[in-house]
Scaffold this motif. Sequence first.
Motif, PDB file in Angstrom:
ATOM      1  N   ARG A 367      36.378  34.481  53.328  1.00 21.77           N
ATOM      2  CA  ARG A 367      36.326  35.929  53.086  1.00 21.77           C
ATOM      3  C   ARG A 367      37.604  36.629  53.561  1.00 21.77           C
ATOM      4  O   ARG A 367      38.008  36.497  54.721  1.00 21.77           O
ATOM      5  CB  ARG A 367      35.126  36.531  53.832  1.00 21.77           C
ATOM      6  N   GLY A 368      38.257  37.300  52.635  1.00 18.44           N
ATOM      7  CA  GLY A 368      39.449  38.065  52.991  1.00 18.44           C
ATOM      8  C   GLY A 368      40.682  37.213  53.232  1.00 18.44           C
ATOM      9  O   GLY A 368      41.714  37.719  53.670  1.00 18.44           O
ATOM     10  N   LEU A 395      28.633  34.816  46.899  1.00 16.61           N
ATOM     11  CA  LEU A 395      29.545  33.875  47.570  1.00 16.61           C
ATOM     12  C   LEU A 395      30.599  33.353  46.601  1.00 16.61           C
ATOM     13  O   LEU A 395      31.737  33.078  46.994  1.00 16.61           O
ATOM     14  CB  LEU A 395      28.761  32.699  48.162  1.00 16.61           C
ATOM     15  N   ASP A 396      30.214  33.215  45.331  1.00 21.01           N
ATOM     16  CA  ASP A 396      31.175  32.728  44.335  1.00 21.01           C
ATOM     17  C   ASP A 396      32.360  33.683  44.237  1.00 21.01           C
ATOM     18  O   ASP A 396      33.508  33.265  44.147  1.00 21.01           O
ATOM     19  CB  ASP A 396      30.495  32.539  42.969  1.00 21.01           C
ATOM     20  N   ARG A 397      32.076  34.979  44.291  1.00 21.51           N
ATOM     21  CA  ARG A 397      33.177  35.951  44.163  1.00 21.51           C
ATOM     22  C   ARG A 397      34.103  35.894  45.373  1.00 21.51           C
ATOM     23  O   ARG A 397      35.323  35.934  45.244  1.00 21.51           O
ATOM     24  CB  ARG A 397      32.613  37.363  43.965  1.00 21.51           C
ATOM     25  N   GLU A 401      37.897  34.890  44.791  1.00 20.12           N
ATOM     26  CA  GLU A 401      38.959  35.821  45.205  1.00 20.12           C
ATOM     27  C   GLU A 401      39.938  35.172  46.165  1.00 20.12           C
ATOM     28  O   GLU A 401      41.125  35.477  46.169  1.00 20.12           O
ATOM     29  CB  GLU A 401      38.350  37.067  45.869  1.00 20.12           C
ATOM     30  N   ALA A 402      39.404  34.266  46.990  1.00 16.87           N
ATOM     31  CA  ALA A 402      40.281  33.582  47.947  1.00 16.87           C
ATOM     32  C   ALA A 402      41.089  32.470  47.276  1.00 16.87           C
ATOM     33  O   ALA A 402      41.951  31.863  47.905  1.00 16.87           O
ATOM     34  CB  ALA A 402      39.450  33.016  49.091  1.00 16.87           C
TER      35      ALA A 402
END
Lengths: 470, 207
Positions: A367-368, A395-397, A401-402
């Motif tokens: 995340r992030g 969680l997929d997003r 994104e990462a």
Amino acid sequence: MSTTGPRTLFDKIWDSHVVERLPDGTCILYIDRHLVHEVTSPQAFEGLRMAGRKVRRPDATIAVADHNIPTTDRRLGIKEEDSRIQVETLERNVREFGVPYIPILDVRQGIVHIIGPELGLSLPGMTIVCGDSHTSTHGAMGALAFGIGTSEVEHVLATQTLLQRPAKNMQVRVDGALGFGATAKDIVLAIIGRIGTAGGTGHVIEYAGETIRALDMAGRMTVSNMTIEAGARAGLIAPDETTFAYIKGREYAPKGEAFDHAVAYWRTLPSDPGAHYDTTVVLNAGDIAPMVTWGTNPGAVVPITGAVPDPSTAKDEAERAQMQRMLEYMALTPGTRMQDVPVDVVFIGSCTNGRIEDIRAAAAVARGRKVAANVQALVVPGSGLVKQQAEQEGLDRILLEAGFEWREPCCSMCLGMNPDKLTRGQRCASTSNRNFEGRQGPGGRTHLLSPAMAAAAAVTGRLTDVRELG
Amino acid sequence: MQAFTSLTAVAAPLPLANVDTDKIIPARFLKTIKRSGLGVHLFDTLRFDPDGNERPDFVLNQEPFRHAQILIAHENFGCGSSREHAPWALLDFGIRCVIAPDFGDIFFNNSFKNGILPVRLPRAICDQLIEDAKLGGNARLTVDLGRQVIVRPSGEEIRFEIDPFRKHLLLHGLDDIGQTLQHVASIDAYERKRQTGQAWIPAISVS
Ligand code: SF4
């Protein structure tokens, strides 16, 4: 015929499944659940057909394709011819023999050891077999579950039994609270590091102690899953309230009154006080740090804070030669800090760590953050239901994104039978269970670790102590 | 299944420990739907270089060991997977007997079911046999299952232990399934008993 005196969980399940004890002590053991997949079954069905035999209990059997199907869009079919032939052969065999089958495009499709517990097919007190060594996973449910070869697959299909001799009982007890950052994967790697890859040979291992009791079912499955890497035939964890709560309401679990009867029976299964274990091993959870393997068997493992060991510290010549060979294959130099080892690929998935809890752990780290340049990071959920749940939780997003890839469920890079494989010389941080030479692709180098540690390696581009990411 | 009675053959020395099933036959060769034909990939990574050329220093690439029917190894031979492709590959190559200090459990079982005799002997004896084997074609070993002995080229006999039931099946080339089906009445009776006692076990059907 039964063992007398206080009995272990293993003794109880064993005794209740002996159909007949033959004069030499071999037992005909009844099998409650037989899980079938495409790689180890074609020759078994071929054998039945040649002998004109039927499947005795199709209603105790379930088939699914998981080992060599693609993790990309399944509607496009399977490109690799030999993989396609195996899957088509399975589909033909289940039709011909009337075996229940979960189709590839069904949301319940997944790795056989993920979907057994997930669908409520694997229950406490059962005997469960599958032509796959990681069948030990289901032992986390309090079932006697073990891998069998194709001849035995054929034997179970034809007779619903196996010829077996009782195993010895080993207890591995883990007590105390796990330190920050340490997970079920680290527990089992630490156990294998302690007892070695042949430490459990001839035994069934029962995991006990407060640390094991405190694990959720996903964690217990991770531990039980890798039992086979310690050389034992099966792993077992006594069923308790955590187990019953997990089972309740699952598709194939008993319902209503039948569930209550089942629970009453399951409560009688845990080992009696004073039951005898042939071997006992005790670990202190507080001593277990996040672990990572450096060699080409799961026992070649050190804490992430450690360094590549020096063969000159080996206890004998044979061990020294083996360490030397492992270091050459892994292209590592003694004394290198594990945290300085760069990775090319990260694989999060497999029957060891492909459950929703594992994907949450990876997403929490991702995340992030961003996957490091030059690193390919793959997340392969263990089943369609895990994938669906993860997507509902977003969680997929987070992972996409990462910069992680989000794939369709199957074994994938755990064994490189589908197109996901390492190329020669590539180094992979992997949440799977085997780091044998070439396991993830010819010439590929594998470091086994937990999902959080794998995600940490993805974002830094090297093996990383997840505790330092904050 | 082919019976195993007595075998006199060239033995190949493979003094390595922890030869796992992926080393015996790498996973990428497992996409077969038949039992035969895997021998060409036996020990693939040890036998061939990345370009597919034979590695001259590997024992099975040397005469007379190309024709070996006995293999002598170190500890924990066949550890790893439950895939029966490992014994199939050995058998297809021509190996009928593996001698080692100990074996991976599943591999050990699978060997018997495919007509391969796995023999457990202490490490020191395995090392002696490895020295015998290194002498090559003039130094055939005899493995006599009926008498449970291995005869060294010197004539010395080494006794080994084996489960009597397994010995019986192997000597007569008997299939386990046929054996078990002789007890089908007990299986029927067991199923009837469980239907009352364990009625909570649900039947499987996929809808
Ligand atoms: S995920 Fe890996 S270990 Fe598990 S069943 Fe698939 S190939 Fe075997």
